[in-house]
Enzyme design. Structure first.
Site, PDB file in Angstrom:
ATOM      1  CB  SER A 118      36.511  42.595  37.382  1.00 36.51           C
ATOM      2  OG  SER A 118      37.542  42.493  36.601  1.00 36.51           O
ATOM      3  CE  LYS A 119      40.327  48.634  42.003  1.00 37.54           C
ATOM      4  NZ  LYS A 119      41.126  49.391  43.283  1.00 37.54           N
ATOM      5  NE  ARG A 120      41.497  39.899  37.008  1.00 40.95           N
ATOM      6  CZ  ARG A 120      41.494  39.625  35.772  1.00 40.95           C
ATOM      7  NH1 ARG A 120      42.349  40.310  35.178  1.00 40.95           N
ATOM      8  NH2 ARG A 120      40.510  38.961  35.570  1.00 40.95           N
TER       9      ARG A 120
END
Ligand code: GLU
Length: 300
Positions: free
Chosen positions: A215-217
């Site tokens: 995930s980007k986060r």
């Protein structure tokens, strides 16, 4: 599908973020499949979401594919095809397969009404054969009458995808597993339009080394293709690495260093794994060293 028909595949990214490593893998698997079969590879920019789509991301997708050497035979943008969606939407409303519904506007002021178009769900079981996952079956009842257009002139994702796959005569839908739950809705729309059902192949998720979802986060730039390009990874090494995310050569003693031509010879869509594919940075670095060594030898 007519057995003599050449396959038509598509990579259909939404330009709402930089080209994701999973997207690049989807593009590659489609491209290899098209090259193996003498088929056509379409790039379709899915920019119906006007608020979230951005030109810079579209450019990032195009330049990322070019860097990898993936050359689309045709390129389309959904924002230029609205008349087509409208035509099919009208037909669905006319036949009673969809209807205009006046409802309280989401995020609107109290009492504000919006007209959306809902698909009349026939509430049935939809079963399809997935080339990777085998038989997949869903009861569509719980989807209720889902929304297919924000208004009579603003189609939403499911409608646009189905209309485009139909109009572009797409024979194989090869895409990430995150779309598997969208497939039953899309099949229902296809049936209402009288479209032929394409064959589906849903590719496994790409996981972080700790097997969590990428995930980007959590993983930042490592999710985007540009990150690897900026790190000076050779494009041949990246292409090779992407091909091994969910697939590997069949002979246990086969080399994992594979050129694009090797991939076209050896890749088999049916042998793509069901389980998540773990992103292994050490393997990428090792592959990169193999390509750098080869280049060095040519230069010397
Ligand atoms: N536009 C969708 C996405 O970027 C893909 C649609 C599809 O492949 O059917 O996730």
């Amino acid at each position: 599908m007519n057995t003599k028909q050449k396959p038509i595949v598509r990579f259909a990214p939404s330009p709402t973020g930089p080209l994701h490593i999973g997207g690049a893998r989807t593009a590659l698997f489609n491209y290899i499949f098209a090259k193996q079969t003498g088929g056509k590879f379409i790039l379709r920019i899915e920019d119906t979401d006007k608020e979230r789509s951005e030109k810079k991301y579209e450019e990032d997708i195009l330049s990322g594919l070019e860097w990898l050497g993936i050359k689309p035979d045709e390129i389309y943008k959904q924002s230029e095809r609205t008349d087509l969606y409208q035509k099919h939407l009208d037909a669905l409303i006319k036949s009673g397969a969809a209807y205009v519904s006046r409802e309280a506007k989401k995020d609107g002021a109290e009492g504000e009404i919006a007209e959306v178009v809902r698909f009349k769900n026939p509430n049935k079981r939809v079963t399809f054969q997935d080339m990777v996952r085998g038989e997949v079956s869903f009861d569509t009842t719980e989807l209720k009458d889902f929304v297919i257009a924000r208004s009579v002139s603003e189609p939403l994702y499911h409608l646009a995808v189905v209309v485009d796959d139909f109009e572009m005569k797409v024979t194989h839908v090869i895409r990430g597993e995150d779309h598997i739950s969208n497939t039953p809705r899309q099949i229902l729309i296809q049936e209402a339009l009288g479209a032929t059902r394409p064959l589906y192949a849903h590719l496994p998720l790409i996981l972080a080394p700790d097997r969590s979802k990428l995930s980007k986060r959590k993983h930042g730039e490592a999710v985007s293709l540009a990150h690897y390009r900026n790190m000076n990874i050779a494009p041949e090494a990246m292409l090779n690495f992407l091909a091994l995310l969910g697939w590997h050569p069949s002979a246990s003693d086969a080399s994992e260093v594979l050129s694009f031509d090797d991939l076209v010879t050896q890749f088999q869509l049916q042998r793509v794994q069901k389980g998540g594919a773990v992103l292994d940075g050490n393997k990428l670095n090792w592959l990169n060293r193999q390509y750098l060594k080869k280049k060095d030898m040519i230069v010397k």
